[in-house]
Design an enzyme around this catalytic site. Sequence first.
Site, PDB file in Angstrom:
ATOM      1  N   ASP A 187       0.717  -1.275   0.100  1.00 32.27           N
ATOM      2  CA  ASP A 187       0.051   0.125  -0.015  1.00 32.27           C
ATOM      3  C   ASP A 187       0.690   1.294   0.172  1.00 32.27           C
ATOM      4  O   ASP A 187       0.413   2.309   0.553  1.00 32.27           O
ATOM      5  CB  ASP A 187      -1.042  -0.019   1.148  1.00 32.27           C
ATOM      6  CG  ASP A 187      -2.017   1.070   1.257  1.00 32.27           C
ATOM      7  OD1 ASP A 187      -2.258   1.536   0.159  1.00 32.27           O
ATOM      8  OD2 ASP A 187      -2.655   1.303   2.165  1.00 32.27           O
ATOM      9  N   LYS A 190       2.270   3.852  -5.565  1.00 32.24           N
ATOM     10  CA  LYS A 190       1.715   2.726  -6.594  1.00 32.24           C
ATOM     11  C   LYS A 190       2.629   2.241  -7.746  1.00 32.24           C
ATOM     12  O   LYS A 190       2.516   1.293  -8.243  1.00 32.24           O
ATOM     13  CB  LYS A 190       0.480   3.275  -7.314  1.00 32.24           C
ATOM     14  CG  LYS A 190      -0.471   3.660  -6.295  1.00 32.24           C
ATOM     15  CD  LYS A 190      -0.749   2.829  -5.106  1.00 32.24           C
ATOM     16  CE  LYS A 190      -1.186   3.731  -3.708  1.00 32.24           C
ATOM     17  NZ  LYS A 190      -1.120   2.834  -2.786  1.00 32.24           N
ATOM     18  N   ASP A 215      -3.315  -2.806  -2.254  1.00 32.15           N
ATOM     19  CA  ASP A 215      -4.524  -1.832  -2.246  1.00 32.15           C
ATOM     20  C   ASP A 215      -4.401  -0.973  -3.346  1.00 32.15           C
ATOM     21  O   ASP A 215      -3.400  -0.777  -4.255  1.00 32.15           O
ATOM     22  CB  ASP A 215      -4.324  -0.967  -0.976  1.00 32.15           C
ATOM     23  CG  ASP A 215      -5.580   0.042  -0.552  1.00 32.15           C
ATOM     24  OD1 ASP A 215      -6.796  -0.214  -1.132  1.00 32.15           O
ATOM     25  OD2 ASP A 215      -5.290   1.035  -0.151  1.00 32.15           O
ATOM     26  N   ASN A 216      -5.617  -0.221  -3.821  1.00 37.02           N
ATOM     27  CA  ASN A 216      -5.626   0.886  -4.733  1.00 37.02           C
ATOM     28  C   ASN A 216      -5.347   0.398  -6.269  1.00 37.02           C
ATOM     29  O   ASN A 216      -4.649   1.085  -6.906  1.00 37.02           O
ATOM     30  CB  ASN A 216      -4.715   1.853  -4.408  1.00 37.02           C
ATOM     31  CG  ASN A 216      -4.869   2.274  -2.980  1.00 37.02           C
ATOM     32  OD1 ASN A 216      -4.001   2.286  -2.219  1.00 37.02           O
ATOM     33  ND2 ASN A 216      -6.129   2.913  -2.635  1.00 37.02           N
ATOM     34  N   GLU A 245     -11.394   4.528   0.075  1.00 39.13           N
ATOM     35  CA  GLU A 245     -11.660   5.005   1.552  1.00 39.13           C
ATOM     36  C   GLU A 245     -12.316   6.296   1.620  1.00 39.13           C
ATOM     37  O   GLU A 245     -11.923   7.095   1.002  1.00 39.13           O
ATOM     38  CB  GLU A 245     -10.349   5.244   2.174  1.00 39.13           C
ATOM     39  CG  GLU A 245      -9.106   5.818   1.648  1.00 39.13           C
ATOM     40  CD  GLU A 245      -8.480   5.156   0.738  1.00 39.13           C
ATOM     41  OE1 GLU A 245      -8.605   4.275   0.170  1.00 39.13           O
ATOM     42  OE2 GLU A 245      -7.167   5.512   0.494  1.00 39.13           O
TER      43      GLU A 245
HETATM   44  C1  72W Z   1       4.831   6.996   2.376  1.00 37.58           C
HETATM   45  C2  72W Z   1      -2.959   6.260  -1.991  1.00 37.58           C
HETATM   46  C3  72W Z   1       5.880   5.187  -0.140  1.00 37.58           C
HETATM   47  C4  72W Z   1       3.582   7.093   2.980  1.00 37.58           C
HETATM   48  C5  72W Z   1       2.984   5.620   2.375  1.00 37.58           C
HETATM   49  C6  72W Z   1      -4.701   5.137  -1.361  1.00 37.58           C
HETATM   50  C7  72W Z   1       9.192   3.212   2.088  1.00 37.58           C
HETATM   51  C8  72W Z   1      -5.565   8.189  -3.280  1.00 37.58           C
HETATM   52  C9  72W Z   1      -1.409   6.468  -2.026  1.00 37.58           C
HETATM   53  C10 72W Z   1      -3.278   5.406  -1.346  1.00 37.58           C
HETATM   54  C11 72W Z   1       5.385   5.385   2.320  1.00 37.58           C
HETATM   55  C12 72W Z   1       7.424   4.148   1.270  1.00 37.58           C
HETATM   56  C13 72W Z   1       2.306   6.090   0.997  1.00 37.58           C
HETATM   57  C14 72W Z   1       9.048   3.327  -0.122  1.00 37.58           C
HETATM   58  N1  72W Z   1       7.838   3.639   2.427  1.00 37.58           N
HETATM   59  N2  72W Z   1       6.079   4.960   1.066  1.00 37.58           N
HETATM   60  C15 72W Z   1       7.601   4.026   0.216  1.00 37.58           C
HETATM   61  N3  72W Z   1       6.895   4.689  -0.971  1.00 37.58           N
HETATM   62  O1  72W Z   1       4.033   4.732   1.954  1.00 37.58           O
HETATM   63  C16 72W Z   1      -3.353   7.189  -2.510  1.00 37.58           C
HETATM   64  C17 72W Z   1      -4.912   7.298  -2.468  1.00 37.58           C
HETATM   65  C18 72W Z   1      -5.497   6.279  -1.960  1.00 37.58           C
HETATM   66  N4  72W Z   1       9.660   2.853   0.916  1.00 37.58           N
HETATM   67  O2  72W Z   1      -0.688   7.299  -2.618  1.00 37.58           O
HETATM   68  O3  72W Z   1       5.678   7.449   3.179  1.00 37.58           O
HETATM   69  N5  72W Z   1      -0.441   5.682  -1.147  1.00 37.58           N
HETATM   70  C19 72W Z   1       1.200   5.839   0.524  1.00 37.58           C
HETATM   71  C20 72W Z   1      -4.984   9.619  -3.162  1.00 37.58           C
HETATM   72  C21 72W Z   1      -6.505   7.954  -4.101  1.00 37.58           C
HETATM   73  O4  72W Z   1       3.485   6.977   4.585  1.00 37.58           O
HETATM   74  O5  72W Z   1      -2.652   4.434  -0.619  1.00 37.58           O
HETATM   75  O6  72W Z   1      -5.162   4.398  -0.619  1.00 37.58           O
HETATM   76  C22 72W Z   1      -7.092  10.373  -4.846  1.00 37.58           C
HETATM   77  C23 72W Z   1      -5.611  10.715  -4.014  1.00 37.58           C
HETATM   78  C24 72W Z   1      -7.308   9.135  -5.026  1.00 37.58           C
HETATM   79  F1  72W Z   1      -7.327  11.259  -5.662  1.00 37.58           F
HETATM   80  C25 72W Z   1       0.817   5.866  -0.957  1.00 37.58           C
HETATM   81  C26 72W Z   1       9.425   3.127  -1.662  1.00 37.58           C
HETATM   82  C27 72W Z   1      10.140   4.191  -2.126  1.00 37.58           C
HETATM   83 MG    MG Z   2      -3.949   2.630  -0.152  1.00 37.64          MG
END
Ligand code: 72W
Ligand code: MG
Length: 260
Positions: A187, A190, A215-216, A245
């Site tokens: 999650d 993406k 997810d997603n 969500e």
């Molecule tokens: C990052 C997302 C990321 C943060 C979390 C959802 C370690 C949505 C979404 C979503 C951490 C990492 C990010 C790597 N930690 N993180 C990492 N890459 O993970 C978006 C929507 C809905 N290594 O972007 O710090 N999730 C999660 C947004 C949907 O804590 O999960 O459920 C919309 C806007 C629609 F319009 C990213 C590798 C580099």
């Molecule tokens: Mg998500």
Amino acid sequence: MEKMLPVLLVLGAVLVAVLLFILHRVRTDGAWALWWHDNHLEKLKDFLSGTSRPVRILHHVQKVAQYGDAQSVLSAVDSYCSKIEWAMNVGDLKGQILDAVVLETRPHYVLELGTYCGYSTVRIARLLPPGARLFSIEMNPQYAQVAREIIQHAGLDVDILVGCTSDLIPQLKKKLDIEKFDFVFIDHWKVSYLRDTKLLEECDLLRPGSVLLADNVTCPGAPDYLHYMRTSPRYESQYFPSRLEYLQVEDGMEKSVFLA
Ligand code: 72W
Ligand code: MG
């Protein structure tokens, strides 16, 4: 000056019309609502309060959730994010799919990619059998600290590993003395789903029967990951339709069983 007046009036009317249009859209259309809440409102609130969204979620949990009660922590996060500010937690609807997959898999070694506030971490940890271990990777140290406090409030025990998945996954075997993961919840960003799944394969962290849940896969979507999972002979993959969500926008999760 007299010639300017009608021009100014028209400009003013156009501006008001545009603002009313945006306001209407934000109130009636999920995508516009998200664009408003997730970009502009978040930056404004961060600036005004000197905190971040995860910290505001943590404060709400500490204020309203029963200490040691995982379910009340989840409810506190969900009510805050559905009523006050949207946040990218897996949420209750997709959370129920996650719960069902965890319960049927009964994993002992679990890995999560992208902890964020620890909402899904709490969901998974509360369902694990005694003696099971959950590791969650988060690259943002402030989010990792928020997650630790939310997980502690829920009375659960999880290892949050701070760093980038591409650095940490290759170190898991040696540093944590793990053989294989029974369940992986994906999650984070993406665009990283596919690269990190291939990294798990290369590092020999999956066994036949290991379950990956992503997810997603519809919104925002991970098309390269989905294509790989659905065409690779190494996986048996299945889609679970759901909603994004806290909104009515379409989304879904992909469950993939590693075969060999
Ligand atoms: C990052 C997302 C990321 C943060 C979390 C959802 C370690 C949505 C979404 C979503 C951490 C990492 C990010 C790597 N930690 N993180 C990492 N890459 O993970 C978006 C929507 C809905 N290594 O972007 O710090 N999730 C999660 C947004 C949907 O804590 O999960 O459920 C919309 C806007 C629609 F319009 C990213 C590798 C580099
Ligand atoms: Mg998500």
